[in-house]
Design an enzyme around this catalytic site. Sequence first.
Site, mmCIF file in Angstrom:
data_model
loop_
_atom_site.group_PDB
_atom_site.id
_atom_site.type_symbol
_atom_site.label_atom_id
_atom_site.label_comp_id
_atom_site.label_asym_id
_atom_site.label_seq_id
_atom_site.Cartn_x
_atom_site.Cartn_y
_atom_site.Cartn_z
ATOM 1 N N GLY A 281 -10.523 12.202 -6.698
ATOM 2 C CA GLY A 281 -10.364 11.758 -5.317
ATOM 3 C C GLY A 281 -11.667 11.645 -4.553
ATOM 4 O O GLY A 281 -11.678 11.501 -3.335
ATOM 5 N N GLU B 127 -10.015 16.360 -16.490
ATOM 6 C CA GLU B 127 -10.227 15.911 -15.117
ATOM 7 C C GLU B 127 -11.334 16.748 -14.465
ATOM 8 O O GLU B 127 -11.058 17.842 -13.933
ATOM 9 C CB GLU B 127 -8.942 16.069 -14.302
ATOM 10 C CG GLU B 127 -7.789 15.251 -14.829
ATOM 11 C CD GLU B 127 -6.841 14.851 -13.702
ATOM 12 O OE1 GLU B 127 -6.578 13.651 -13.569
ATOM 13 O OE2 GLU B 127 -6.388 15.722 -12.950
ATOM 14 N N ASN C 17 -0.418 9.593 -11.009
ATOM 15 C CA ASN C 17 -0.068 10.822 -10.287
ATOM 16 C C ASN C 17 -0.060 10.486 -8.791
ATOM 17 O O ASN C 17 -1.123 10.344 -8.185
ATOM 18 C CB ASN C 17 -1.119 11.903 -10.597
ATOM 19 C CG ASN C 17 -0.911 13.154 -9.759
ATOM 20 O OD1 ASN C 17 0.128 13.318 -9.117
ATOM 21 N ND2 ASN C 17 -1.901 14.030 -9.767
ATOM 22 N N TRP C 18 1.138 10.356 -8.250
ATOM 23 C CA TRP C 18 1.244 9.907 -6.849
ATOM 24 C C TRP C 18 1.070 11.057 -5.856
ATOM 25 O O TRP C 18 1.064 10.826 -4.654
ATOM 26 C CB TRP C 18 2.585 9.190 -6.633
ATOM 27 C CG TRP C 18 2.686 7.909 -7.420
ATOM 28 C CD1 TRP C 18 1.687 7.326 -8.147
ATOM 29 C CD2 TRP C 18 3.829 7.060 -7.569
ATOM 30 N NE1 TRP C 18 2.134 6.166 -8.738
ATOM 31 C CE2 TRP C 18 3.453 5.982 -8.401
ATOM 32 C CE3 TRP C 18 5.141 7.114 -7.100
ATOM 33 C CZ2 TRP C 18 4.330 4.958 -8.755
ATOM 34 C CZ3 TRP C 18 6.023 6.090 -7.455
ATOM 35 C CH2 TRP C 18 5.613 5.033 -8.267
ATOM 36 N N LYS C 19 0.950 12.252 -6.370
ATOM 37 C CA LYS C 19 0.726 13.432 -5.510
ATOM 38 C C LYS C 19 1.758 13.471 -4.379
ATOM 39 O O LYS C 19 2.892 13.052 -4.579
ATOM 40 C CB LYS C 19 -0.711 13.445 -4.987
ATOM 41 C CG LYS C 19 -1.748 13.213 -6.094
ATOM 42 C CD LYS C 19 -3.132 13.560 -5.678
ATOM 43 C CE LYS C 19 -4.091 13.184 -6.779
ATOM 44 N NZ LYS C 19 -5.428 13.688 -6.596
ATOM 45 N N HIS D 289 -2.757 20.952 -12.892
ATOM 46 C CA HIS D 289 -3.638 20.040 -12.151
ATOM 47 C C HIS D 289 -4.596 20.877 -11.304
ATOM 48 O O HIS D 289 -4.218 21.940 -10.787
ATOM 49 C CB HIS D 289 -2.803 19.103 -11.270
ATOM 50 C CG HIS D 289 -3.624 17.996 -10.668
ATOM 51 N ND1 HIS D 289 -4.410 18.191 -9.557
ATOM 52 C CD2 HIS D 289 -3.798 16.707 -11.035
ATOM 53 C CE1 HIS D 289 -5.028 17.052 -9.265
ATOM 54 N NE2 HIS D 289 -4.680 16.138 -10.147
ATOM 55 N N SER E 2 -11.120 9.537 -10.350
ATOM 56 C CA SER E 2 -11.597 8.272 -9.757
ATOM 57 C C SER E 2 -11.641 7.113 -10.751
ATOM 58 O O SER E 2 -12.505 6.242 -10.671
ATOM 59 C CB SER E 2 -12.961 8.462 -9.094
ATOM 60 O OG SER E 2 -12.868 9.410 -8.043
ATOM 61 N N GLU F 223 -5.562 20.634 -8.379
ATOM 62 C CA GLU F 223 -5.066 20.945 -7.021
ATOM 63 C C GLU F 223 -4.087 22.112 -7.057
ATOM 64 O O GLU F 223 -4.036 22.917 -6.126
ATOM 65 C CB GLU F 223 -4.436 19.681 -6.399
ATOM 66 C CG GLU F 223 -5.514 18.679 -5.994
ATOM 67 C CD GLU F 223 -5.083 17.235 -6.040
ATOM 68 O OE1 GLU F 223 -3.868 16.949 -6.044
ATOM 69 O OE2 GLU F 223 -5.990 16.369 -6.084
ATOM 70 N N GLY G 287 -4.965 8.969 -9.911
ATOM 71 C CA GLY G 287 -4.445 9.324 -8.593
ATOM 72 C C GLY G 287 -4.464 8.105 -7.685
ATOM 73 O O GLY G 287 -3.573 7.268 -7.703
ATOM 74 N N GLY G 288 -5.525 7.988 -6.886
ATOM 75 C CA GLY G 288 -5.617 6.956 -5.853
ATOM 76 C C GLY G 288 -5.268 5.549 -6.313
ATOM 77 O O GLY G 288 -4.474 4.849 -5.656
HETATM 78 C C1 PEP Z 1 -5.742 13.080 -10.175
HETATM 79 O O1 PEP Z 1 -5.390 13.617 -9.148
HETATM 80 O O2 PEP Z 1 -5.227 13.422 -11.245
HETATM 81 C C2 PEP Z 1 -6.780 12.042 -10.098
HETATM 82 C C3 PEP Z 1 -7.410 11.720 -11.176
HETATM 83 O O3 PEP Z 1 -7.010 11.497 -8.863
HETATM 84 P P1 PEP Z 1 -8.005 10.269 -8.528
HETATM 85 O O4 PEP Z 1 -7.736 9.179 -9.532
HETATM 86 O O5 PEP Z 1 -7.644 9.858 -7.137
HETATM 87 O O6 PEP Z 1 -9.394 10.794 -8.642
#
Ligand code: PEP
Length: 256
Positions: free
Chosen positions: A175, A169, A11-13, A97, A215, A99, A236-237
Site C-alpha cells: 500500500g 509481502e 485482497n479487497w481488505k 497478512h 504494490s 495488517e 491490494g489496491g
Molecule cells: C496486500 O495488502 O496484500 C497488498 C499487497 O496490498 P497493495 O497491493 O495495495 O500493496
Amino acid sequence: MILRKKLIAGNWKMNKTTADAVTLVQELIAEIGRQTEVDVLVCPPFTALDAVGRALEGSTLKSGAQNMHPEASGAFTGEVSASMLRALFVTHVILGHSERRTLFGEQDAFINQKVIAAFKNQLRPILCVGETLAEREAGDTLKVVQTQLEAGLEGVSTEQAPSLIVAYEPVWAIGTGKVATSDQAQEVHAFIRGLLVKLFGEAIAQKIRILYGGSMKPSNAAELLAQKDIDGGLIGGASLEARSFVELVKAAAAAK
Ligand code: PEP
C-alpha cells in the site's frame, strides 16, 4: 520443467459494500470469467462473501476470505470459522497478512493454528510472510521470513502441502507504492522455495505457489511475474478496480 499455473488474488481488505463487490465481480466476469490460463481469486470482506459466491457461479473465478478463526465454533465474538466460510463456497483464506500481524497483534503460533484449521476444512491457506523496512535495513529479511514460514507451517503434512499457497509481502511495499525490485523479490522467493524443499521435499516444493504482494500493478507486474519463483500476485489496491485487475490477469497469462 515444472509449470505452476499463475494465481492472481485480489485482497479487497475493508473496502466495498456487498453491492459494490458484486458490481466489480460482474465486471471481472465479463472480461475474464471464462479464461483458464490463470487462476483468479477475489477476497472480499466477510459481508460480501455470500453474494460474491453466488455472482461467481458458472465462472472460473473463485472466492477467498481475508481471515478466519482457528476454532470451529463458540464464544469468539466477531469471529468467523472455517466451516462458515466453506458454507459460502469459499475455497481459499488469506492468513497472517501483515495488517493482521501489526494492527491486530497476531503471532506466528496463532496463525499456525489457523493454517491447520484451514487444511482440516479443505480451505487453501495463503500464508503471508514478509519483513518490515527496519528488518530489511538491519539485514534480517531472510531470518524474519524463515521464522514466519516455519512457525506458520508447523504440523502441516506432505499430503496437505501441495494445496498451500505462500505470499511474500514485504511490509514496506504494501500500500506504499514502493515495490520490491524483481531481483529483491526473486531472491526471497527462491529462499522460500528452498525452505519448502527442506520441509516437504523437492517435488512438493515445486508444486507450491509463491505469490508476490506489495504494490503490484499493471506497470510492474510483467517483470515480477517473469521471475522463476514468482507464481502470481496478492494484490491490494490494484484489485479494487476492474481495469487494473484484468490487466494483471492478462500480464500473468502472458508470463506463463
Ligand atoms: C496486500 O495488502 O496484500 C497488498 C499487497 O496490498 P497493495 O497491493 O495495495 O500493496
